[in-house]
Design an enzyme around this catalytic site. Structure first.
Site, PDB file in Angstrom:
ATOM      1  N   LYS A 194       0.877  -1.176   0.000  1.00  0.00           N
ATOM      2  CA  LYS A 194       0.000   0.000   0.000  1.00  0.00           C
ATOM      3  C   LYS A 194       0.915   1.226   0.000  1.00  0.00           C
ATOM      4  O   LYS A 194       0.773   2.144   0.807  1.00  0.00           O
ATOM      5  CB  LYS A 194      -0.912  -0.047   1.243  1.00  0.00           C
ATOM      6  CG  LYS A 194      -1.932   1.059   1.345  1.00  0.00           C
ATOM      7  CD  LYS A 194      -3.139   0.863   0.440  1.00  0.00           C
ATOM      8  CE  LYS A 194      -4.017   2.102   0.435  1.00  0.00           C
ATOM      9  NZ  LYS A 194      -5.160   2.001  -0.491  1.00  0.00           N
ATOM     10  N   ASP A 253      -5.650  -3.056  -2.050  1.00  0.00           N
ATOM     11  CA  ASP A 253      -7.104  -3.003  -2.262  1.00  0.00           C
ATOM     12  C   ASP A 253      -7.469  -3.393  -3.694  1.00  0.00           C
ATOM     13  O   ASP A 253      -8.404  -4.163  -3.930  1.00  0.00           O
ATOM     14  CB  ASP A 253      -7.693  -1.638  -1.868  1.00  0.00           C
ATOM     15  CG  ASP A 253      -6.804  -0.458  -2.234  1.00  0.00           C
ATOM     16  OD1 ASP A 253      -5.673  -0.688  -2.695  1.00  0.00           O
ATOM     17  OD2 ASP A 253      -7.246   0.692  -2.077  1.00  0.00           O
ATOM     18  N   ASP A 255      -2.573 -11.808   5.916  1.00  0.00           N
ATOM     19  CA  ASP A 255      -3.607 -12.445   6.735  1.00  0.00           C
ATOM     20  C   ASP A 255      -4.962 -12.327   6.031  1.00  0.00           C
ATOM     21  O   ASP A 255      -5.699 -13.310   5.881  1.00  0.00           O
ATOM     22  CB  ASP A 255      -3.641 -11.747   8.108  1.00  0.00           C
ATOM     23  CG  ASP A 255      -4.452 -12.504   9.141  1.00  0.00           C
ATOM     24  OD1 ASP A 255      -4.961 -13.584   8.825  1.00  0.00           O
ATOM     25  OD2 ASP A 255      -4.573 -11.994  10.271  1.00  0.00           O
TER      26      ASP A 255
HETATM   27 MG    MG Z   1      -5.953 -15.258   9.688  1.00  0.00          MG
END
Ligand code: MG
Ligand code: NAI
Length: 344
Positions: free
Chosen positions: A182, A216, A240
């Site tokens: 980002k 994004d 994640d």
């Molecule tokens: Mg996770």
């Protein structure tokens, strides 16, 4: 890489964990016994189960075992949200410097929303916002008036995970690594990752291609056209989130395995959690944990057994049509495991 010979047994730590953990670990054992797995399990406790008996979600005996075997397979561990003890998963990563989290997603059940998915996400596992430098500042009588967190990304950490991703691509016949960041907004803390990514990519020019995406936009493109990607590498929090998104592409968390790799140990697990809503019912899908065991077999040099394991899962699901409830079937965890055991 841990050492493994064709005949030798390999000692490894096994943590059944919480919720559906013991059920899917039992299923995994049925299949691995049939496969003739080289692993000799040292069973240890972790999570809520360990708190009840030792008062610590990550007991010393469990840490000592992993320190000795340098190899572990773990079931999911329940972590309280908000307050309560710190995530055992994060503590394990930190204790054994498990800097690389590998999460492959591959179509197992054709005919879902997406077919022919074969992607790998490589997530930096130790840095970023997950260093846990966060605190509240009280405002008036509200102790949680303000929350402050610091993310820490280092060039050394970025270089280590980026090299890992490119080496992984080379060793696994993959063509492209996409660096996800980002850097347009978080110019320093994620810009550093892209900067190192461009540097590392030069060493692999002509062998592995590199491109980059803003996180994004990457999330949207993974949904619109996932086939444009191959290996993705990113910082901790983005990894994640994107790895769960990618698990969704192949039909959910029940099918996604993960490996946590460091210099002194490697810990394998399913990406999903302890699924308290279905725990104890005997209906959980053991495929993610089985695939995690497959990654562990790859890791110790038993690609032959890993391939047989993956083939048996594939035939059980697609030829025998034996599936657990999450995949629209009616098989119990145990019945599914018995069917895979027959196929290996
Ligand atoms: Mg996770
Ligand atoms: P979860 O992954 O446990 O469950 C999400 C949904 O997926 C539930 O509806 C569950 O029934 C279903 N599901 C998950 N695994 C499945 C399987 N093998 N077969 C069939 N259905 C399955 O996520 P949730 O509910 O957010 O977390 C529950 C607990 O697990 C929390 O305490 C969380 O902290 C912990 N957790 C632990 C992880 C680990 O140890 N690696 C990873 C993620 C969560």
């Amino acid at each position: 890489m841990a050492g493994g010979s064709k005949t030798g047994r390999i000692e490894a730590t096994l943590i059944p964990g919480d919720g559906i953990g013991p059920e899917i670990v039992e299923a995994m054992n049925i299949v691995l016994d049939a496969l003739g797995s080289p692993f000799l399990w040292d069973v240890q406790q972790g999570g809520l189960a360990a708190i009840e008996t030792t008062g610590d979600p990550l007991p010393q005996a469990t840490l000592d075992s992993i320190r000795r075997t340098r190899l572990a397979l773990k079931g999911p561990l329940t972590t309280p949200v908000g307050g309560g003890f710190r995530s055992v998963n994060v503590r394990l990563r930190e204790t054994f410097h498990l800097y690389a989290n590998i999460r492959p997603v591959r179509t197992i059940v054709p005919g879902g929303r997406y077919d022919d998915i074969d992607l790998v996400l490589i997530r930096e596992n130790l840095e970023g916002l997950y260093v846990g430098f966060e605190h509240y500042v009280p405002i008036g009588d509200d102790p949680h008036g303000v929350a402050i967190a610091s993310a820490v990304n280092t060039k050394a950490g970025a270089r280590r995970i980026l090299k890992f991703a490119f080496d992984y691509a080379l060793q696994n016949g993959r063509k492209k690594v996409t660096v996800v960041h980002k850097a347009n907004v978080l110019k320093a803390v994620t810009g550093i990752f892209l900067e190192v990514g461009r540097e590392v990519a030069k060493d692999y020019e002509g062998r592995v291609a590199m491109d980059d995406r803003i996180v994004d936009a990457c999330a949207m493109q993974l949904v619109l056209n996932p086939w444009q990607f191959d290996v993705l590498v990113t910082t901790n929090l983005f990894g994640d989130i994107l790895s769960d998104l990618m698990a969704g592409l192949i039909g959910g968390l029940g099918l996604a395995p993960g490996a946590n790799i460091g210099e002194s140990a490697a810990i394998f697990e399913a990406v999903h959690g302890s699924a308290p809503d279905i725990a104890g019912k005997g209906v959980a899908n053991p495929i993610a944990l089985l695939l995690a065991a497959g990654l562990m077999l790859d890791h110790v040099g038993r690609q032959d057994l890993a391939a047989r394991l993956r083939g048996a899962i594939d035939r059980t699901v697609n030829v025998d049509k034996i599936r657990t409830g999450d995949l629209g079937g009616t098989a119990s965890t145990h019945a599914f495991a018995a069917a895979v055991a027959k196929r290996v």
